[in-house]
Design an enzyme around this catalytic site. Structure first.
Site, short mmCIF file in Angstrom:
data_model
loop_
_atom_site.label_atom_id
_atom_site.label_comp_id
_atom_site.label_asym_id
_atom_site.label_seq_id
_atom_site.Cartn_x
_atom_site.Cartn_y
_atom_site.Cartn_z
N ARG A 1 18.56 13.46 9.85
CA ARG A 1 18.16 12.77 8.61
C ARG A 1 19.36 12.25 7.82
O ARG A 1 20.35 12.92 7.65
CB ARG A 1 17.37 13.74 7.74
CG ARG A 1 16.99 13.15 6.39
CD ARG A 1 15.84 13.86 5.78
NE ARG A 1 16.17 15.18 5.28
CZ ARG A 1 15.27 15.98 4.69
NH1 ARG A 1 14.02 15.60 4.58
NH2 ARG A 1 15.63 17.16 4.25
N ARG B 1 5.71 24.98 -4.98
CA ARG B 1 6.18 25.62 -3.75
C ARG B 1 5.92 27.12 -3.73
O ARG B 1 6.27 27.79 -2.77
CB ARG B 1 7.68 25.39 -3.62
CG ARG B 1 8.08 24.46 -2.49
CD ARG B 1 9.58 24.25 -2.60
NE ARG B 1 10.17 23.81 -1.38
CZ ARG B 1 10.62 22.56 -1.19
NH1 ARG B 1 10.50 21.65 -2.11
NH2 ARG B 1 11.21 22.24 -0.06
N LYS C 1 7.11 14.69 3.73
CA LYS C 1 6.57 14.59 2.38
C LYS C 1 7.25 13.46 1.60
O LYS C 1 6.59 12.69 0.91
CB LYS C 1 6.78 15.90 1.60
CG LYS C 1 6.13 17.12 2.23
CD LYS C 1 6.31 18.35 1.34
CE LYS C 1 7.76 18.76 1.09
NZ LYS C 1 8.44 19.33 2.27
N ARG D 1 15.29 27.68 5.27
CA ARG D 1 14.26 26.93 4.53
C ARG D 1 12.89 27.08 5.20
O ARG D 1 11.88 27.18 4.51
CB ARG D 1 14.67 25.45 4.44
CG ARG D 1 15.75 25.22 3.37
CD ARG D 1 16.62 24.01 3.65
NE ARG D 1 15.91 22.76 3.61
CZ ARG D 1 16.31 21.66 4.27
NH1 ARG D 1 17.40 21.69 5.02
NH2 ARG D 1 15.63 20.56 4.17
N ARG E 1 22.36 15.26 3.83
CA ARG E 1 22.26 16.33 2.84
C ARG E 1 23.00 17.57 3.32
O ARG E 1 22.88 17.95 4.48
CB ARG E 1 20.78 16.67 2.61
CG ARG E 1 20.14 15.77 1.59
CD ARG E 1 18.66 15.93 1.56
NE ARG E 1 18.20 17.33 1.55
CZ ARG E 1 16.93 17.67 1.44
NH1 ARG E 1 16.00 16.74 1.33
NH2 ARG E 1 16.58 18.93 1.46
#
Ligand code: ADP
Ligand code: ZN
Length: 219
Positions: free
Chosen positions: A127, A88, A13, A167, A156
């Site tokens: 990531r 969300r 996204k 998540r 992160r």
């Protein structure tokens, strides 16, 4: 144009939102980025209520609406917004619909990115991102500094396996129902399937663009 990007953590996204934002010249609004900025400032009034992020849980709708609410009236967002990570939950989607309706607008299209769990995990664990411009990279690129900002890339804190699985769970139970919500409201709906880890962001963007074109939303 108001675009909602839907998809599990790691579905792209952020990357697709940034690319679309450049092409369409419409601002990209990532609630995750907004929250991470607040988390850098322990004196912020919402700091404590955002601690749940570290466990991979969703932030409460009240807090989310406080952060996002009102931004629609910001002149910067006059021509539209690419929403990344918002809404969300059904309650957030309803709040957004009401806000947009009050200014005579509506969500123009939902882009729902489907990605297999294996691909998602590989991406999230590798990531890295630029703390300044938020650009997203992957360890496999072998880059340790943002080429634009010359700043060391960071990982992160919520990109560890345990938090990632939480998540995914939050996504399944609270966010996936939005698929049905938007389909029922007959909002333009695009599904993009990304099932191979070799699929590039550019090729996904091309597919997104072709589909937007097919709907007459871009030229
Ligand atoms: P990802 O899509 O990779 O999980 P984000 O940057 O979009 O990453 O979000 C990071 C975290 O911020 C989420 O796990 C969640 O805790 C919180 N968050 C972001 N947007 C929302 C939202 N709209 N509602 C509730 N929590 C949110
Ligand atoms: Zn940068």
């Amino acid at each position: 144009m108001y675009i909602v990007l839907l998809g599990p953590p790691g579905s792209g996204k952020g990357t697709q939102g940034q690319m679309l934002s450049t092409k369409l010249n419409i601002p990209h609004l990532s609630t995750g980025d907004l929250f991470r900025e607040i988390l850098d400032n322990p004196k912020h009034e919402l700091y404590e209520s955002l601690q749940v992020i570290k466990e991979g849980k969703l932030v409460s709708d009240d807090v989310v609406n406080k952060v996002v609410g009102g931004s629609l009236r910001d002149p910067r967002f006059e021509d539209g917004i690419i929403f990344d990570g918002y809404p969300r939950t059904i309650a957030q989607a309803q709040a957004l619909d009401q806000e947009l309706e009050s200014i005579g607008k509506a969500v123009d299209v939902v882009i729902d990115i489907h990605v297999t769990k294996e691909v998602l995990l590989g991406r999230l664990l590798g990531r890295r991102s630029c703390p300044n411009c938020k650009r997203i990279f992957h360890v496999s690129q072998g880059i340790s500094e943002c080429p634009d900002c010359q700043i060391t890339l960071i990982q992160r804190p919520d990109d560890n396996e345990e938090t990632i699985l939480e998540r995914f769970d939050e996504y399944q139970t609270k966010t996936a129902p939005l698929q049905e919500y938007y389909r029922q409201s007959r909002t333009n709906y695009i599904v993009i399937k990304v099932f191979e880890s070799s699929r590039t962001a550019d090729s996904v963007q091309q597919e997104v663009w072709d589909r937007l074109y097919g709907l007459g939303l871009v030229k």
